[in-house]
Motif scaffolding. Structure first.
Motif, PDB file in Angstrom:
ATOM      1  N   MET A   1       0.807  -1.229   0.000  1.00 60.28           N
ATOM      2  CA  MET A   1       0.000   0.000   0.000  1.00 60.28           C
ATOM      3  C   MET A   1       0.838   1.276   0.000  1.00 60.28           C
ATOM      4  O   MET A   1       0.279   2.376  -0.104  1.00 60.28           O
ATOM      5  N   LEU A   2       2.156   1.149   0.124  1.00 60.50           N
ATOM      6  CA  LEU A   2       3.015   2.332   0.169  1.00 60.50           C
ATOM      7  C   LEU A   2       2.903   3.199  -1.093  1.00 60.50           C
ATOM      8  O   LEU A   2       2.871   4.434  -0.981  1.00 60.50           O
ATOM      9  N   PRO A   3       2.830   2.634  -2.313  1.00 61.36           N
ATOM     10  CA  PRO A   3       2.648   3.508  -3.488  1.00 61.36           C
ATOM     11  C   PRO A   3       1.332   4.278  -3.473  1.00 61.36           C
ATOM     12  O   PRO A   3       1.240   5.341  -4.109  1.00 61.36           O
ATOM     13  N   ASP A   4       0.315   3.781  -2.771  1.00 60.56           N
ATOM     14  CA  ASP A   4      -0.928   4.545  -2.651  1.00 60.56           C
ATOM     15  C   ASP A   4      -0.754   5.735  -1.720  1.00 60.56           C
ATOM     16  O   ASP A   4      -1.398   6.776  -1.906  1.00 60.56           O
ATOM     17  N   LEU A   5       0.116   5.592  -0.708  1.00 53.93           N
ATOM     18  CA  LEU A   5       0.381   6.696   0.208  1.00 53.93           C
ATOM     19  C   LEU A   5       1.366   7.695  -0.376  1.00 53.93           C
ATOM     20  O   LEU A   5       1.265   8.897  -0.104  1.00 53.93           O
ATOM     21  N   ARG A   6       2.339   7.212  -1.161  1.00 51.74           N
ATOM     22  CA  ARG A   6       3.338   8.061  -1.803  1.00 51.74           C
ATOM     23  C   ARG A   6       3.299   7.761  -3.297  1.00 51.74           C
ATOM     24  O   ARG A   6       3.885   6.781  -3.764  1.00 51.74           O
ATOM     25  N   PRO A   7       2.606   8.568  -4.089  1.00 54.09           N
ATOM     26  CA  PRO A   7       2.366   8.226  -5.508  1.00 54.09           C
ATOM     27  C   PRO A   7       3.639   8.080  -6.347  1.00 54.09           C
ATOM     28  O   PRO A   7       3.624   7.367  -7.349  1.00 54.09           O
ATOM     29  N   LYS A   8       4.738   8.706  -5.961  1.00 56.52           N
ATOM     30  CA  LYS A   8       5.966   8.614  -6.746  1.00 56.52           C
ATOM     31  C   LYS A   8       6.856   7.443  -6.333  1.00 56.52           C
ATOM     32  O   LYS A   8       7.975   7.314  -6.824  1.00 56.52           O
ATOM     33  N   VAL A   9       6.358   6.590  -5.461  1.00 56.48           N
ATOM     34  CA  VAL A   9       7.138   5.474  -4.949  1.00 56.48           C
ATOM     35  C   VAL A   9       6.672   4.180  -5.603  1.00 56.48           C
ATOM     36  O   VAL A   9       5.471   3.952  -5.803  1.00 56.48           O
ATOM     37  N   ARG A  10       7.641   3.325  -5.959  1.00 62.19           N
ATOM     38  CA  ARG A  10       7.374   1.963  -6.421  1.00 62.19           C
ATOM     39  C   ARG A  10       8.134   1.011  -5.498  1.00 62.19           C
ATOM     40  O   ARG A  10       9.234   1.335  -5.041  1.00 62.19           O
ATOM     41  N   VAL A  11       7.565  -0.140  -5.241  1.00 58.12           N
ATOM     42  CA  VAL A  11       8.140  -1.094  -4.294  1.00 58.12           C
ATOM     43  C   VAL A  11       8.455  -2.390  -5.024  1.00 58.12           C
ATOM     44  O   VAL A  11       7.604  -2.930  -5.751  1.00 58.12           O
ATOM     45  N   ILE A  12       9.682  -2.876  -4.840  1.00 59.55           N
ATOM     46  CA  ILE A  12      10.114  -4.182  -5.334  1.00 59.55           C
ATOM     47  C   ILE A  12      10.622  -4.965  -4.127  1.00 59.55           C
ATOM     48  O   ILE A  12      11.584  -4.557  -3.475  1.00 59.55           O
ATOM     49  N   ALA A  13       9.958  -6.078  -3.814  1.00 60.09           N
ATOM     50  CA  ALA A  13      10.303  -6.879  -2.642  1.00 60.09           C
ATOM     51  C   ALA A  13      10.727  -8.271  -3.084  1.00 60.09           C
ATOM     52  O   ALA A  13       9.992  -8.931  -3.823  1.00 60.09           O
ATOM     53  N   GLU A  14      11.914  -8.701  -2.652  1.00 62.36           N
ATOM     54  CA  GLU A  14      12.410 -10.040  -2.958  1.00 62.36           C
ATOM     55  C   GLU A  14      11.831 -11.015  -1.930  1.00 62.36           C
ATOM     56  O   GLU A  14      12.310 -11.112  -0.812  1.00 62.36           O
ATOM     57  N   CYS A  15      10.791 -11.727  -2.339  1.00 58.65           N
ATOM     58  CA  CYS A  15      10.031 -12.588  -1.421  1.00 58.65           C
ATOM     59  C   CYS A  15      10.430 -14.051  -1.506  1.00 58.65           C
ATOM     60  O   CYS A  15       9.787 -14.893  -0.864  1.00 58.65           O
ATOM     61  N   GLY A  16      11.422 -14.390  -2.270  1.00 52.75           N
ATOM     62  CA  GLY A  16      11.844 -15.783  -2.370  1.00 52.75           C
ATOM     63  C   GLY A  16      12.711 -15.988  -3.592  1.00 52.75           C
ATOM     64  O   GLY A  16      13.237 -15.029  -4.182  1.00 52.75           O
ATOM     65  N   ASN A  17      12.855 -17.246  -3.989  1.00 49.50           N
ATOM     66  CA  ASN A  17      13.681 -17.610  -5.143  1.00 49.50           C
ATOM     67  C   ASN A  17      12.942 -18.622  -5.997  1.00 49.50           C
ATOM     68  O   ASN A  17      12.070 -19.353  -5.531  1.00 49.50           O
ATOM     69  N   TRP A  18      13.325 -18.636  -7.276  1.00 50.32           N
ATOM     70  CA  TRP A  18      12.747 -19.584  -8.229  1.00 50.32           C
ATOM     71  C   TRP A  18      13.800 -19.912  -9.264  1.00 50.32           C
ATOM     72  O   TRP A  18      14.890 -19.343  -9.291  1.00 50.32           O
ATOM     73  N   ARG A  19      13.484 -20.845 -10.169  1.00 54.42           N
ATOM     74  CA  ARG A  19      14.455 -21.289 -11.163  1.00 54.42           C
ATOM     75  C   ARG A  19      14.771 -20.199 -12.183  1.00 54.42           C
ATOM     76  O   ARG A  19      15.856 -20.172 -12.748  1.00 54.42           O
ATOM     77  N   LYS A  20      13.819 -19.325 -12.431  1.00 54.94           N
ATOM     78  CA  LYS A  20      14.041 -18.199 -13.318  1.00 54.94           C
ATOM     79  C   LYS A  20      13.431 -16.961 -12.679  1.00 54.94           C
ATOM     80  O   LYS A  20      12.711 -17.048 -11.680  1.00 54.94           O
ATOM     81  N   PHE A  21      13.713 -15.800 -13.241  1.00 50.58           N
ATOM     82  CA  PHE A  21      13.251 -14.549 -12.654  1.00 50.58           C
ATOM     83  C   PHE A  21      11.763 -14.372 -12.956  1.00 50.58           C
ATOM     84  O   PHE A  21      11.361 -14.236 -14.111  1.00 50.58           O
ATOM     85  N   ILE A  22      10.947 -14.398 -11.907  1.00 47.45           N
ATOM     86  CA  ILE A  22       9.510 -14.195 -12.062  1.00 47.45           C
ATOM     87  C   ILE A  22       9.066 -13.144 -11.055  1.00 47.45           C
ATOM     88  O   ILE A  22       9.766 -12.831 -10.097  1.00 47.45           O
ATOM     89  N   TRP A  23       7.873 -12.591 -11.269  1.00 43.82           N
ATOM     90  CA  TRP A  23       7.327 -11.596 -10.356  1.00 43.82           C
ATOM     91  C   TRP A  23       5.806 -11.689 -10.356  1.00 43.82           C
ATOM     92  O   TRP A  23       5.182 -12.215 -11.279  1.00 43.82           O
ATOM     93  N   LYS A  24       5.213 -11.184  -9.262  1.00 40.24           N
ATOM     94  CA  LYS A  24       3.775 -11.136  -9.096  1.00 40.24           C
ATOM     95  C   LYS A  24       3.420  -9.858  -8.345  1.00 40.24           C
ATOM     96  O   LYS A  24       4.254  -9.308  -7.617  1.00 40.24           O
ATOM     97  N   PRO A  25       2.190  -9.377  -8.479  1.00 42.07           N
ATOM     98  CA  PRO A  25       1.792  -8.191  -7.705  1.00 42.07           C
ATOM     99  C   PRO A  25       1.892  -8.460  -6.201  1.00 42.07           C
ATOM    100  O   PRO A  25       1.463  -9.506  -5.705  1.00 42.07           O
ATOM    101  N   LEU A  26       2.446  -7.532  -5.484  1.00 42.29           N
ATOM    102  CA  LEU A  26       2.648  -7.713  -4.052  1.00 42.29           C
ATOM    103  C   LEU A  26       1.321  -7.761  -3.297  1.00 42.29           C
ATOM    104  O   LEU A  26       1.224  -8.401  -2.242  1.00 42.29           O
ATOM    105  N   LYS A  27       0.304  -7.109  -3.817  1.00 38.72           N
ATOM    106  CA  LYS A  27      -1.000  -7.165  -3.161  1.00 38.72           C
ATOM    107  C   LYS A  27      -1.595  -8.571  -3.209  1.00 38.72           C
ATOM    108  O   LYS A  27      -2.336  -8.963  -2.297  1.00 38.72           O
TER     109      LYS A  27
END
Length: 212
Positions: free
Chosen positions: A173-199
Motif C-alpha cells: 500500500m506504500l505507493p498509494d500513500l506516496r504516488p511517486k514510490v514503487r516497491v520491489i520486494a524479494e520474497c523468495g527464489n525460483w528457477r528463473k526470474f519471475i514476479w507477481k503483484p505484491l497485493k
C-alpha cells in the motif's frame, strides 16, 4: 581358395563378435577397445531457455516495465545464484528511477521506518548510557532529495521473505500513500526470474494462480 577361406573367417567374426555399445554407466568396462560415451538428457521438461541461458534472451523486459507501472508494488523471485535481477534493475534506472535499497532483516517496523520519524538506539557496551537518536522517515527524506526530472523512487527490499503478512501489506500500500514510490520486494527464489503483484502475495487481492 585362400581368398574364400579369408572371406568365410571374416563373416564368422562378424557373426560371433557383435558391435560394442556404449555402457550406460558413467564408467565404462576395462578393455572395451573404444572410449565409452555417455549421453546426457535434460529431465523435468527442460525448455529452450534452459540451454540458451538466462543472460542472452530477455523478451519480458517490456512486460516488466508495464507491470511496475500498473501494479506499483511487485514481489520478485530471482534465481538462487543471483545476478539476473540486475538487468531488470538497470532497465528501471534507464527510465529515470532512483533507488532506496533496504534489507528486511533489521528493518524494524516498515511504517515507522519509511514514513515516520523513528528512534534508533545504538548498541550499548554497558559502560555508556543508553542513547536514542531520531531519524527522519527514509522515503520522505529520499523523495525530498530527488532530482526534478526523476520519474520516481524505487524502494528495493532485500530478503523480504522474513517479513510478516501485515508488513508486506504495508509495503504493497506504500505507493498509494506516496504516488511517486514503487516497491520491489524479494520474497523468495525460483528457477528463473519471475514476479507477481505484491497485493496478491500479501492477501490484499485474490491470487488467480492460487490453488482452491
Amino acid at each position: 581358395m585362400w581368398s574364400g577361406a579369408a572371406a568365410a573367417a571374416a563373416a564368422a567374426a562378424r557373426t560371433v563378435s557383435p558391435r560394442l555399445h556404449a555402457p550406460t554407466s558413467l564408467t565404462g568396462r576395462r578393455g572395451a577397445g573404444r572410449p565409452s560415451t555417455v549421453s546426457v538428457r535434460a529431465g523435468g521438461g527442460g525448455g529452450l531457455m534452459d540451454f540458451v541461458g538466462g543472460d542472452l534472451v530477455k523478451p519480458d523486459l517490456g512486460r516488466w516495465l508495464a507491470d511496475v507501472e500498473e501494479h506499483k508494488a511487485l514481489a520478485i523471485y530471482p534465481p538462487h545464484e543471483g545476478g539476473y535481477e540486475g538487468r531488470y534493475l538497470n532497465r528501471l534506472r534507464y527510465q529515470g528511477y532512483y533507488f532506496l535499497d533496504l534489507s528486511a532483516r533489521g528493518l524494524g517496523d516498515p511504517e515507522s521506518t519509511l514514513t515516520k520519524i523513528h528512534p534508533v538506539c545504538p548498541p550499548s557496551l554497558g559502560r555508556q548510557p543508553v542513547a536514542r537518536w531520531y531519524f527522519p522517515p527514509e522515503v520522505d527524506y529520499r523523495l525530498s532529495l530527488l532530482h526534478p526530472d526523476a520519474k520516481g523512487l524505487i524502494v528495493w527490499v532485500y530478503e523480504a521473505k522474513v517479513l510478516s503478512k501485515a508488513e508486506l501489506q504495508f509495503l504493497a500500500m506504500l505507493p498509494d500513500l506516496r504516488p511517486k514510490v514503487r516497491v520491489i520486494a524479494e520474497c523468495g527464489n525460483w528457477r528463473k526470474f519471475i514476479w507477481k503483484p505484491l497485493k496478491q502475495i500479501s492477501g490484499l487481492e485474490p491470487d488467480p494462480d492460487a490453488e482452491e
